[in-house]
Design a protein around this motif. Structure first.
Motif, PDB file in Angstrom:
ATOM      1  N   LEU A  64      12.577   5.515  -8.356  1.00 32.87           N
ATOM      2  CA  LEU A  64      13.908   6.444  -9.456  1.00 32.87           C
ATOM      3  C   LEU A  64      13.681   5.808 -10.856  1.00 32.87           C
ATOM      4  O   LEU A  64      13.714   6.590 -11.681  1.00 32.87           O
ATOM      5  N   LYS A  65      13.454   4.423 -11.201  1.00 34.46           N
ATOM      6  CA  LYS A  65      13.256   3.972 -12.395  1.00 34.46           C
ATOM      7  C   LYS A  65      12.173   4.481 -12.966  1.00 34.46           C
ATOM      8  O   LYS A  65      11.997   4.964 -14.177  1.00 34.46           O
ATOM      9  N   ALA A  66      10.791   4.451 -12.408  1.00 29.25           N
ATOM     10  CA  ALA A  66       9.697   5.123 -12.693  1.00 29.25           C
ATOM     11  C   ALA A  66       9.661   6.513 -13.204  1.00 29.25           C
ATOM     12  O   ALA A  66       9.181   6.938 -13.996  1.00 29.25           O
ATOM     13  N   LEU A  67      10.540   7.197 -12.295  1.00 27.76           N
ATOM     14  CA  LEU A  67      10.787   8.728 -12.661  1.00 27.76           C
ATOM     15  C   LEU A  67      11.535   8.888 -14.048  1.00 27.76           C
ATOM     16  O   LEU A  67      11.151  10.014 -14.549  1.00 27.76           O
ATOM     17  N   LEU A  68      12.282   8.199 -14.122  1.00 28.35           N
ATOM     18  CA  LEU A  68      13.337   8.050 -15.208  1.00 28.35           C
ATOM     19  C   LEU A  68      12.677   7.408 -16.366  1.00 28.35           C
ATOM     20  O   LEU A  68      13.576   6.927 -17.341  1.00 28.35           O
ATOM     21  N   PHE A 100       0.832  -1.299  -0.126  1.00 25.87           N
ATOM     22  CA  PHE A 100       0.012  -0.022   0.058  1.00 25.87           C
ATOM     23  C   PHE A 100       0.925   1.278   0.110  1.00 25.87           C
ATOM     24  O   PHE A 100       0.521   2.093  -0.874  1.00 25.87           O
ATOM     25  N   LEU A 101       1.935   1.472   0.762  1.00 14.92           N
ATOM     26  CA  LEU A 101       2.709   2.368   0.788  1.00 14.92           C
ATOM     27  C   LEU A 101       3.445   2.722  -0.353  1.00 14.92           C
ATOM     28  O   LEU A 101       3.651   3.777  -0.879  1.00 14.92           O
ATOM     29  N   ALA A 102       4.043   1.636  -1.012  1.00 12.78           N
ATOM     30  CA  ALA A 102       4.774   1.687  -2.321  1.00 12.78           C
ATOM     31  C   ALA A 102       3.516   2.263  -3.404  1.00 12.78           C
ATOM     32  O   ALA A 102       4.140   3.050  -4.113  1.00 12.78           O
ATOM     33  N   ALA A 103       2.442   1.865  -3.270  1.00 15.15           N
ATOM     34  CA  ALA A 103       1.408   2.218  -4.320  1.00 15.15           C
ATOM     35  C   ALA A 103       1.091   3.674  -4.207  1.00 15.15           C
ATOM     36  O   ALA A 103       1.127   4.563  -5.018  1.00 15.15           O
ATOM     37  N   ARG A 104       1.218   4.150  -2.904  1.00 11.27           N
ATOM     38  CA  ARG A 104       0.908   5.702  -2.636  1.00 11.27           C
ATOM     39  C   ARG A 104       1.934   6.394  -2.731  1.00 11.27           C
ATOM     40  O   ARG A 104       1.841   7.641  -3.350  1.00 11.27           O
ATOM     41  N   LYS A 109      13.326   1.360   1.066  1.00 10.95           N
ATOM     42  CA  LYS A 109      12.646   0.114   0.634  1.00 10.95           C
ATOM     43  C   LYS A 109      12.019   0.741  -0.679  1.00 10.95           C
ATOM     44  O   LYS A 109      11.252   1.799  -0.897  1.00 10.95           O
ATOM     45  N   GLY A 110      12.348   0.227  -1.737  1.00  9.55           N
ATOM     46  CA  GLY A 110      11.655   0.384  -3.005  1.00  9.55           C
ATOM     47  C   GLY A 110      12.175   1.600  -3.840  1.00  9.55           C
ATOM     48  O   GLY A 110      11.501   2.179  -4.672  1.00  9.55           O
ATOM     49  N   LEU A 111      13.117   2.344  -3.341  1.00  9.81           N
ATOM     50  CA  LEU A 111      13.648   3.487  -3.938  1.00  9.81           C
ATOM     51  C   LEU A 111      14.096   3.446  -5.299  1.00  9.81           C
ATOM     52  O   LEU A 111      13.799   4.039  -6.169  1.00  9.81           O
ATOM     53  N   ASP A 112      14.766   2.051  -5.503  1.00  9.69           N
ATOM     54  CA  ASP A 112      15.242   1.971  -7.002  1.00  9.69           C
ATOM     55  C   ASP A 112      14.109   1.763  -7.957  1.00  9.69           C
ATOM     56  O   ASP A 112      14.068   2.289  -8.959  1.00  9.69           O
TER      57      ASP A 112
END
Length: 311
Positions: A269-273, A218-222, A263-266
C-alpha cells in the motif's frame, strides 16, 4: 623451522578425508546436511532483500538454491554402484539410495497433491458470470467464479493459468476495483508466476527443513511487479482499495497466488501511494555471496570425487 612435507600433510588430514569422502556414509550426509546449510544462507540473505520487483531475480535463486543443492547431492546417492560384501556396502548401496528415493518421492508426491488441489478448484468453480466474464474479456484473461461468500481472488494453474474470483469478492468490489484486481492477476499470468511457484515448491520440498523466507521474498517481489504493471492501466486508489477489500490471512503456498494477503500488505500500500521504504544497502553483494556459497555446496559431488582420488 621446517615445513611438513606433502606426505606428512596427507597423513595428518587423511582421517578427516576418510570421514568426508571415503566412508560408507559419504553419499548420505551430503543430502542431509548441505541443503540445510544452503537453506540457512538463503533464508538469512532473503530477509535483507527489498520487497520490490527489482529483487525478483535474487529471491527466485535464493528460494531455489536449497533444492538445487539437494538435487546435486542426491545424484551420486541414486547412481551408486558396486558389490555388497560387508555392512559398508549395505549402507552405501542400499540404505543411502533408499533414503534418497524417499526424499525424492516426498517432493514428487507433494507436487502431485498440490496440482490435485488445483484440479479440485477447477471442478468446484463455475464458468464466469456475465459481470466477471465481461471484465475478464476486457483484461484478456481466463476467469472462473467460485460459488462462495468468502472474498477470494487468486491465480492458479500451470498449463492454463486462470483467475478465480468468488461471489463474495464480486459483491464487495466496485467495477473499477474488479478490473484493477484482474489486471494484477494478468501480470501474474503473463509473468509465468504460477509455473515458477510450482518449480520452487518442488525444490523446497527436496529440502523440507528449509524455512519459507526466500519463497516469501520471491512472492513479495512478484506482487510488487504485478502491482506496478496493474497501475499502468488501473488507478492506484482502485488497486489499493481492492487490496484492502480482499486482504485476508494467508500462509505461503506453492499452489495459488492470492491477490492480497496480510503479509506485506502495508508495504504494498505504501508503494502504491508513493511512500516507498528506502532500499536496503548491500543486498546485491550479500545475494552474490550467498549464491556463491550455494554454488560451492552444489558442486560437492565433483569436489568429493576429486578428493576421493586424492586420498
Amino acid at each position: 623451522m621446517t615445513g611438513l612435507h606433502a606426505p606428512e600433510w596427507v597423513t595428518l588430514i587423511k582421517p578427516a578425508g576418510d570421514i568426508l569422502v571415503a566412508n560408507p556414509f559419504r553419499n548420505l550426509w551430503p543430502f542431509l546436511l548441505l541443503p540445510a546449510m544452503a537453506a540457512y544462507a538463503s533464508g538469512q540473505t532473503a530477509q535483507t532483500l527489498p520487497r520490490r520487483a527489482e529483487a525478483s531475480w535474487a529471491a527466485v535463486w535464493l528460494a531455489a538454491a536449497p533444492g538445487l543443492v539437494a538435487l546435486c547431492a542426491l545424484y551420486p546417492a541414486l547412481t551408486a554402484h558396486g558389490t555388497i560384501k560387508t555392512w559398508r556396502g549395505v549402507v552405501y548401496l542400499m540404505a543411502t539410495p533408499t533414503i534418497a528415493c524417499l526424499f525424492l518421492a516426498w517432493a514428487v508426491s507433494r507436487s502431485i497433491m498440490r496440482q490435485w488441489a488445483v484440479g479440485q478448484l477447477f471442478c468446484a468453480s463455475l464458468p464466469a458470470g456475465p459481470r466477471l466474464a465481461a471484465a475478464a474479456q476486457r483484461v484478456g484473461i481466463r476467469a472462473r467464479e467460485l460459488p462462495t461468500s468468502e472474498r477470494e481472488c487468486f491465480v492458479a494453474g500451470i498449463l492454463r493459468p486462470t483467475a478465480f474470483v468468488s461471489r463474495g469478492a464480486l459483491d464487495s468490489l466496485e467495477e473499477s476495483e474488479l478490473e484493477a484486481a484482474l489486471l494484477h492477476e494478468r501480470a501474474h499470468i503473463k509473468g509465468g508466476d504460477t509455473r515458477a511457484l510450482f518449480a520452487l515448491g518442488f525444490l523446497r520440498d527436496l529440502a523440507p527443513w528449509a524455512g519459507g523466507q526466500a519463497l516469501e521474498a520471491f512472492l513479495a517481489a512478484r506482487e510488487d511487479r504485478a502491482d506496478r504493471q496493474a497501475i499502468q492501466q488501473a488507478g492506484r486508489l482502485d488497486l489499493a482499495s481492492a487490496l484492502l477489500t480482499l486482504a485476508r490471512p494467508a500462509a505461503v503456498t506453492a499452489a495459488v497466488l492470492p491477490m492480497a494477503s496480510d503479509k506485506g500488505l502495508d508495504c504494498r500500500l505504501k508503494a502504491l501511494l508513493h511512500d516507498e521504504a528506502p532500499t536496503p544497502q548491500g543486498w546485491v553483494a550479500r545475494t552474490a555471496g550467498a549464491l556463491g556459497l550455494n554454488g560451492v555446496l552444489a558442486s560437492w559431488p565433483v569436489i568429493q570425487f576429486e578428493l576421493l582420488a586424492f586420498f
